[in-house]
Design a protein around this motif. Structure first.
Motif, mmCIF file in Angstrom:
data_model
loop_
_atom_site.group_PDB
_atom_site.id
_atom_site.type_symbol
_atom_site.label_atom_id
_atom_site.label_comp_id
_atom_site.label_asym_id
_atom_site.label_seq_id
_atom_site.Cartn_x
_atom_site.Cartn_y
_atom_site.Cartn_z
ATOM 1 N N ALA A 21 0.815 -1.220 0.000
ATOM 2 C CA ALA A 21 0.000 0.000 0.000
ATOM 3 C C ALA A 21 0.849 1.270 0.000
ATOM 4 O O ALA A 21 0.447 2.285 -0.569
ATOM 5 N N LEU A 22 2.026 1.213 0.612
ATOM 6 C CA LEU A 22 2.841 2.418 0.754
ATOM 7 C C LEU A 22 4.053 2.476 -0.171
ATOM 8 O O LEU A 22 4.815 3.442 -0.114
ATOM 9 N N GLU A 23 4.221 1.465 -1.035
ATOM 10 C CA GLU A 23 5.439 1.399 -1.838
ATOM 11 C C GLU A 23 5.650 2.611 -2.736
ATOM 12 O O GLU A 23 6.771 3.050 -2.949
ATOM 13 N N SER A 24 4.590 3.196 -3.259
ATOM 14 C CA SER A 24 4.742 4.342 -4.160
ATOM 15 C C SER A 24 5.174 5.605 -3.421
ATOM 16 O O SER A 24 5.667 6.547 -4.040
ATOM 17 N N LEU A 25 5.039 5.623 -2.105
ATOM 18 C CA LEU A 25 5.429 6.797 -1.321
ATOM 19 C C LEU A 25 6.916 6.813 -0.977
ATOM 20 O O LEU A 25 7.426 7.817 -0.500
ATOM 21 N N GLN A 26 7.600 5.715 -1.199
ATOM 22 C CA GLN A 26 9.033 5.579 -0.946
ATOM 23 C C GLN A 26 9.416 6.044 0.457
ATOM 24 O O GLN A 26 10.327 6.845 0.646
ATOM 25 N N LEU A 27 8.716 5.512 1.437
ATOM 26 C CA LEU A 27 8.978 5.832 2.830
ATOM 27 C C LEU A 27 10.089 4.945 3.371
ATOM 28 O O LEU A 27 10.382 3.879 2.825
ATOM 29 N N SER A 28 10.693 5.369 4.458
ATOM 30 C CA SER A 28 11.759 4.571 5.067
ATOM 31 C C SER A 28 11.189 3.272 5.632
ATOM 32 O O SER A 28 9.990 3.164 5.928
ATOM 33 N N LYS A 29 12.065 2.308 5.800
ATOM 34 C CA LYS A 29 11.686 1.021 6.376
ATOM 35 C C LYS A 29 11.077 1.221 7.763
ATOM 36 O O LYS A 29 10.089 0.580 8.117
ATOM 37 N N THR A 30 11.634 2.132 8.538
ATOM 38 C CA THR A 30 11.136 2.396 9.884
ATOM 39 C C THR A 30 9.704 2.898 9.862
ATOM 40 O O THR A 30 8.859 2.437 10.641
ATOM 41 N N VAL A 31 9.383 3.833 8.982
ATOM 42 C CA VAL A 31 8.031 4.362 8.884
ATOM 43 C C VAL A 31 7.069 3.260 8.439
ATOM 44 O O VAL A 31 5.995 3.082 9.022
ATOM 45 N N VAL A 32 7.454 2.510 7.424
ATOM 46 C CA VAL A 32 6.599 1.433 6.915
ATOM 47 C C VAL A 32 6.336 0.392 8.003
ATOM 48 O O VAL A 32 5.202 -0.053 8.191
ATOM 49 N N GLU A 33 7.357 0.019 8.750
ATOM 50 C CA GLU A 33 7.173 -0.994 9.788
ATOM 51 C C GLU A 33 6.357 -0.454 10.965
ATOM 52 O O GLU A 33 5.594 -1.198 11.582
#
Length: 139
Positions: A98-110
């Motif tokens: 769901a968030l891959e297109s936002l290119q967020l850091s691993k920490t934010v995604v987790e």
């Protein structure tokens, strides 16, 4: 069917869940963000410690269960493990997708995935506790 699932115990379960979720979520985010523990270790500790609190609160206040302690503990623990594995195994890949297109850091995604896992867990855990762990015997 929905009326049977969402009876008066559901409201009590939600109140107990808010207390229990706050307790466990604080543990999870402190371990992940302050102590640098992994996604899996942090979320596991949330459910390990939170489950101890949840067992006693739900047994006594939500479901007023009078069954033998060892039997209910074993069923409760099995329910928690199954719900945990399902919720957090789904949460991480779904959140990444769901968030891959936002290119967020691993920490934010987790961090987001841990919140998603918490929500998924709460939904499936209620049914597991009501119909399995604290199911009242038919007389």
């Amino acid at each position: 069917m929905a009326q049977k699932l969402f009876d008066k115990t559901f409201l009590t379960f939600l109140v107990v869940g808010v207390v229990n979720t706050a307790f466990g979520t604080i543990i999870m985010f402190v371990l992940y963000n302050i102590f640098g523990c992994s996604y899996w270790v942090s979320s596991f500790c949330d459910y390990f410690f939170g489950s101890i609190l949840s067992y006693f609160l739900n047994k006594h206040f939500t479901f007023h269960y009078q069954g033998t302690d060892w039997g209910s503990i074993a069923k409760f623990a099995l329910n928690i493990v199954v719900c945990y594995v399902i919720a957090y195994s789904l949460a991480l890949p779904l959140t990444r997708l769901a968030l891959e297109s936002l290119q967020l850091s691993k920490t934010v995604v987790e961090n987001v995935a841990m919140l998603v896992g918490t929500g998924l867990f709460m939904v499936i855990n209620y049914a597991g506790q009501k119909y399995f762990a604290f199911k009242k015997a038919k007389i």
